[in-house]
Write an enzyme that holds these catalytic residues in place. Sequence first.
Site, PDB file in Angstrom:
ATOM      1  N   ASP A 273     -97.490  53.651  -5.419  1.00  9.86           N
ATOM      2  CA  ASP A 273     -96.610  53.747  -6.810  1.00  9.86           C
ATOM      3  C   ASP A 273     -95.176  53.734  -6.883  1.00  9.86           C
ATOM      4  OD1 ASP A 273     -99.029  56.037  -6.024  1.00  9.86           O
ATOM      5  OD2 ASP A 273     -97.380  57.700  -5.839  1.00  9.86           O
TER       6      ASP A 273
HETATM    7  N1  URA Z   1    -100.777  58.213  -1.734  1.00  9.18           N
HETATM    8  C1  URA Z   1    -100.204  58.280  -2.951  1.00  9.18           C
HETATM    9  O1  URA Z   1     -99.657  59.490  -4.199  1.00  9.18           O
HETATM   10  N2  URA Z   1     -99.377  57.347  -3.731  1.00  9.18           N
HETATM   11  C2  URA Z   1     -98.889  56.280  -3.119  1.00  9.18           C
HETATM   12  O2  URA Z   1     -98.226  54.986  -3.270  1.00  9.18           O
HETATM   13  C3  URA Z   1     -99.648  56.045  -1.348  1.00  9.18           C
HETATM   14  C4  URA Z   1    -100.074  57.345  -0.933  1.00  9.18           C
END
Ligand code: URA
Length: 243
Positions: A111
Amino acid sequence: MTQKLEPKLERLEKIMSRLGYGARRDVPHWIREGWLTVNGEKPKSASVKVYAGDVELDGEPLDHPFGLTVIYHKPLGTVCSRKEEGRIIFEDFPERWLDRKPPLSSVGRLDKETSGLLIVTDDGQLNHYLTSPKHHISKTYEVTLDSPLQGNEVETFASGTLMLEADDKPCLPAELMITGEKTVQVVLHEGRYHQVRRMFAAVGNHVTALKRTHTGNLSLESLNLQAGDYQTIEVEALKQLIG
Ligand code: URA
């Protein structure tokens, strides 16, 4: 699934276009100017069939003619998909790579507010290999939490019973190592949407910082890549490092 590219005879104009150098219609001009050579010789036409590995532009071999795979340190604040708002990770790569066919894509996503190790490739088979649950490739994250741990999180994460909101199956067992009052390392064996953040939300906590440090045995630290930096790697070498 994208087929892995093997050396084969292709029209020169197609090679230059699929590697992002420019449009097919530009190639006759490059030949006339003497910028392009095949095995050191000036090609007769843009449609001549040649091996991409034999082509040079301005005396330089073509850039990764048979596939491109990159290990990248994704910085905070960048996005992996054009569907999301924000600066896209591909801006950290040479502009020409954006015009390659098949296109580069990230193996899974991190993310916007997550940093760390991300593999980017144009090899559909590799992408599938790295994301398929069959191959059991773990992902390790360093997590900072808003509230101190309550004490039962290690067992809850390992139990294989933790349900995430809106999912219909519990999470696979995950290993949690406590590294401080509000910091942990977590190892996941599956990749669900916002999984780490949602796992901590499910136990009443909130993730304030998240970084992926490993894919399988491959560690970001061992590569010495600063945020925004990347290195190219051959597929077999990458598989060896991941283990
Ligand atoms: N878990 C998350 O919450 N975000 C990520 O980017 C990867 C794993």
